[in-house]
Design a protein around this motif. Structure first.
Motif, PDB file in Angstrom:
ATOM      1  N   PHE A 115      12.361  -9.232  -4.988  1.00  0.00           N
ATOM      2  CA  PHE A 115      12.079  -8.946  -3.577  1.00  0.00           C
ATOM      3  C   PHE A 115      10.609  -9.105  -3.193  1.00  0.00           C
ATOM      4  CE2 PHE A 115      15.970  -6.371  -4.346  1.00  0.00           C
ATOM      5  CZ  PHE A 115      16.803  -7.065  -3.484  1.00  0.00           C
ATOM      6  N   LYS A 116       9.723  -9.124  -4.189  1.00  0.00           N
ATOM      7  CA  LYS A 116       8.289  -9.268  -3.933  1.00  0.00           C
ATOM      8  C   LYS A 116       7.812  -8.287  -2.856  1.00  0.00           C
ATOM      9  CE  LYS A 116       8.253 -14.131  -5.350  1.00  0.00           C
ATOM     10  NZ  LYS A 116       8.992 -13.846  -6.504  1.00  0.00           N
ATOM     11  N   PHE A 117       8.005  -7.003  -3.128  1.00  0.00           N
ATOM     12  CA  PHE A 117       7.634  -5.947  -2.186  1.00  0.00           C
ATOM     13  C   PHE A 117       6.159  -6.051  -1.819  1.00  0.00           C
ATOM     14  CE2 PHE A 117      11.003  -3.496  -4.640  1.00  0.00           C
ATOM     15  CZ  PHE A 117      11.994  -3.750  -3.717  1.00  0.00           C
ATOM     16  N   ASN A 118       5.862  -5.709  -0.563  1.00  0.00           N
ATOM     17  CA  ASN A 118       4.473  -5.702  -0.113  1.00  0.00           C
ATOM     18  C   ASN A 118       4.267  -4.566   0.893  1.00  0.00           C
ATOM     19  OD1 ASN A 118       4.960  -6.659   2.655  1.00  0.00           O
ATOM     20  ND2 ASN A 118       5.549  -8.572   1.648  1.00  0.00           N
ATOM     21  N   GLY A 119       3.099  -4.508   1.470  1.00  0.00           N
ATOM     22  CA  GLY A 119       2.718  -3.421   2.363  1.00  0.00           C
ATOM     23  C   GLY A 119       3.493  -3.320   3.661  1.00  0.00           C
ATOM     24  N   LEU A 143       6.815   2.715  -5.513  1.00  0.00           N
ATOM     25  CA  LEU A 143       5.575   3.135  -4.857  1.00  0.00           C
ATOM     26  C   LEU A 143       4.362   2.372  -5.396  1.00  0.00           C
ATOM     27  CD1 LEU A 143       6.157   6.980  -4.582  1.00  0.00           C
ATOM     28  CD2 LEU A 143       6.044   5.338  -2.693  1.00  0.00           C
ATOM     29  N   LEU A 144       4.448   1.911  -6.629  1.00  0.00           N
ATOM     30  CA  LEU A 144       3.346   1.140  -7.217  1.00  0.00           C
ATOM     31  C   LEU A 144       3.109  -0.173  -6.488  1.00  0.00           C
ATOM     32  CD1 LEU A 144       4.064   1.694 -11.016  1.00  0.00           C
ATOM     33  CD2 LEU A 144       2.312   2.816  -9.614  1.00  0.00           C
ATOM     34  N   ALA A 145       4.141  -0.672  -5.793  1.00  0.00           N
ATOM     35  CA  ALA A 145       4.011  -1.916  -5.025  1.00  0.00           C
ATOM     36  C   ALA A 145       3.368  -1.671  -3.655  1.00  0.00           C
ATOM     37  CB  ALA A 145       5.385  -2.563  -4.851  1.00  0.00           C
ATOM     38  N   SER A 146       3.037  -0.438  -3.349  1.00  0.00           N
ATOM     39  CA  SER A 146       2.404  -0.059  -2.080  1.00  0.00           C
ATOM     40  C   SER A 146       3.168  -0.527  -0.842  1.00  0.00           C
ATOM     41  CB  SER A 146       0.963  -0.570  -2.026  1.00  0.00           C
ATOM     42  OG  SER A 146       0.207  -0.038  -3.081  1.00  0.00           O
ATOM     43  N   PRO A 147       4.480  -0.241  -0.788  1.00  0.00           N
ATOM     44  CA  PRO A 147       5.226  -0.617   0.419  1.00  0.00           C
ATOM     45  C   PRO A 147       4.819   0.280   1.586  1.00  0.00           C
ATOM     46  CG  PRO A 147       6.581   0.755  -0.965  1.00  0.00           C
ATOM     47  CD  PRO A 147       5.314   0.503  -1.730  1.00  0.00           C
ATOM     48  N   LYS A 148       5.236  -0.110   2.769  1.00  0.00           N
ATOM     49  CA  LYS A 148       4.965   0.705   3.952  1.00  0.00           C
ATOM     50  C   LYS A 148       5.613   2.081   3.791  1.00  0.00           C
ATOM     51  CE  LYS A 148       5.512   0.661   8.974  1.00  0.00           C
ATOM     52  NZ  LYS A 148       6.010  -0.135  10.113  1.00  0.00           N
ATOM     53  N   LYS A 149       6.836   2.107   3.253  1.00  0.00           N
ATOM     54  CA  LYS A 149       7.559   3.364   3.100  1.00  0.00           C
ATOM     55  C   LYS A 149       8.674   3.181   2.075  1.00  0.00           C
ATOM     56  CE  LYS A 149       8.834   6.444   6.538  1.00  0.00           C
ATOM     57  NZ  LYS A 149       9.480   6.771   7.814  1.00  0.00           N
ATOM     58  N   VAL A 150       8.974   4.248   1.332  1.00  0.00           N
ATOM     59  CA  VAL A 150      10.144   4.294   0.467  1.00  0.00           C
ATOM     60  C   VAL A 150      11.007   5.445   0.952  1.00  0.00           C
ATOM     61  CG1 VAL A 150      11.052   4.636  -1.868  1.00  0.00           C
ATOM     62  CG2 VAL A 150       8.920   3.363  -1.544  1.00  0.00           C
ATOM     63  N   ILE A 151      12.251   5.134   1.280  1.00  0.00           N
ATOM     64  CA  ILE A 151      13.206   6.161   1.700  1.00  0.00           C
ATOM     65  C   ILE A 151      14.172   6.355   0.547  1.00  0.00           C
ATOM     66  CG2 ILE A 151      15.010   6.776   3.357  1.00  0.00           C
ATOM     67  CD1 ILE A 151      13.563   4.817   5.322  1.00  0.00           C
ATOM     68  N   SER A 152      14.191   7.564   0.037  1.00  0.00           N
ATOM     69  CA  SER A 152      15.003   7.881  -1.123  1.00  0.00           C
ATOM     70  C   SER A 152      16.119   8.834  -0.708  1.00  0.00           C
ATOM     71  CB  SER A 152      14.103   8.541  -2.168  1.00  0.00           C
ATOM     72  OG  SER A 152      14.849   9.017  -3.240  1.00  0.00           O
ATOM     73  N   VAL A 153      17.356   8.460  -1.021  1.00  0.00           N
ATOM     74  CA  VAL A 153      18.506   9.284  -0.643  1.00  0.00           C
ATOM     75  C   VAL A 153      19.423   9.486  -1.845  1.00  0.00           C
ATOM     76  CG1 VAL A 153      18.480   8.555   1.770  1.00  0.00           C
ATOM     77  CG2 VAL A 153      19.812   7.259   0.126  1.00  0.00           C
ATOM     78  N   ASP A 154      20.102  10.619  -1.854  1.00  0.00           N
ATOM     79  CA  ASP A 154      21.087  10.882  -2.899  1.00  0.00           C
ATOM     80  C   ASP A 154      22.012  11.985  -2.408  1.00  0.00           C
ATOM     81  OD1 ASP A 154      22.361  11.511  -5.517  1.00  0.00           O
ATOM     82  OD2 ASP A 154      20.764  10.196  -6.259  1.00  0.00           O
ATOM     83  N   LEU A 155      23.299  11.831  -2.620  1.00  0.00           N
ATOM     84  CA  LEU A 155      24.253  12.869  -2.231  1.00  0.00           C
ATOM     85  C   LEU A 155      24.083  14.136  -3.055  1.00  0.00           C
ATOM     86  CD1 LEU A 155      27.475  10.736  -1.672  1.00  0.00           C
ATOM     87  CD2 LEU A 155      26.010  11.787   0.068  1.00  0.00           C
ATOM     88  N   ASN A 156      23.573  13.975  -4.263  1.00  0.00           N
ATOM     89  CA  ASN A 156      23.333  15.120  -5.134  1.00  0.00           C
ATOM     90  C   ASN A 156      21.924  15.644  -4.875  1.00  0.00           C
ATOM     91  OD1 ASN A 156      22.868  16.917  -7.219  1.00  0.00           O
ATOM     92  ND2 ASN A 156      23.741  15.618  -8.812  1.00  0.00           N
ATOM     93  N   GLU A 157      21.827  16.767  -4.204  1.00  0.00           N
ATOM     94  CA  GLU A 157      20.514  17.328  -3.840  1.00  0.00           C
ATOM     95  C   GLU A 157      19.656  17.658  -5.057  1.00  0.00           C
ATOM     96  OE1 GLU A 157      21.295  20.632  -1.261  1.00  0.00           O
ATOM     97  OE2 GLU A 157      21.984  19.335   0.360  1.00  0.00           O
TER      98      GLU A 157
END
Length: 135
Positions: free
Chosen positions: A18-22, A40-54
């Protein structure tokens, strides 16, 4: 309980593909949180993390708090060596303040999870342990 105590995927493949970028917004399953941290090491604009298991989200929050507050040696002692004493020494004074109410409730009730070798905890750890008994 926690299902995934560590990630089994290799996020480097995703990053190469995907060649993540800012300017990227990445949506991913929380799982053990390791993939989120790697993205996060790729310094994207945002990472949204979801999981049904809290509980998986609680684990990621704990890892993020530990990265902020602990030395490398303390982080390693908790997550790689499963040193419950290091966790208990730092939880109330350094880590808890960074957690959401739900994560605090989980870790307040499960402070002994690092006393019994964390890698073998959760559903995946139980599955691997069962497989080793069969072999």
């Amino acid at each position: 309980s926690i299902i995934y105590n560590m990630s089994w995927e290799d996020p480097r493949i995703d990053q190469e593909l995907f060649k993540f970028n800012g300017s990227d917004v990445i949506v991913t399953l929380t799982s053990a949180g390791d993939q989120v941290l790697d993205y996060l090491l790729a310094s994207p604009k945002k990472v949204i993390s979801v999981d049904l298991n809290e509980r998986q989200n609680a684990l990621l929050e704990l890892k993020l708090a530990s990265i902020r507050e602990l030395s490398y040696e303390e982080f390693f002692a908790i997550f790689a060596s499963s040193d419950g004493d290091v966790f208990k020494k730092n939880y109330q004074t350094k880590l808890r303040k960074h957690l959401t109410a739900k994560s605090k409730a989980f870790w307040d009730a499960n402070q002994t999870i690092f006393d019994n070798y964390f890698f073998w905890s959760g559903a995946c750890g139980n599955l691997v342990r069962s497989g080793m008994l069969v072999m």
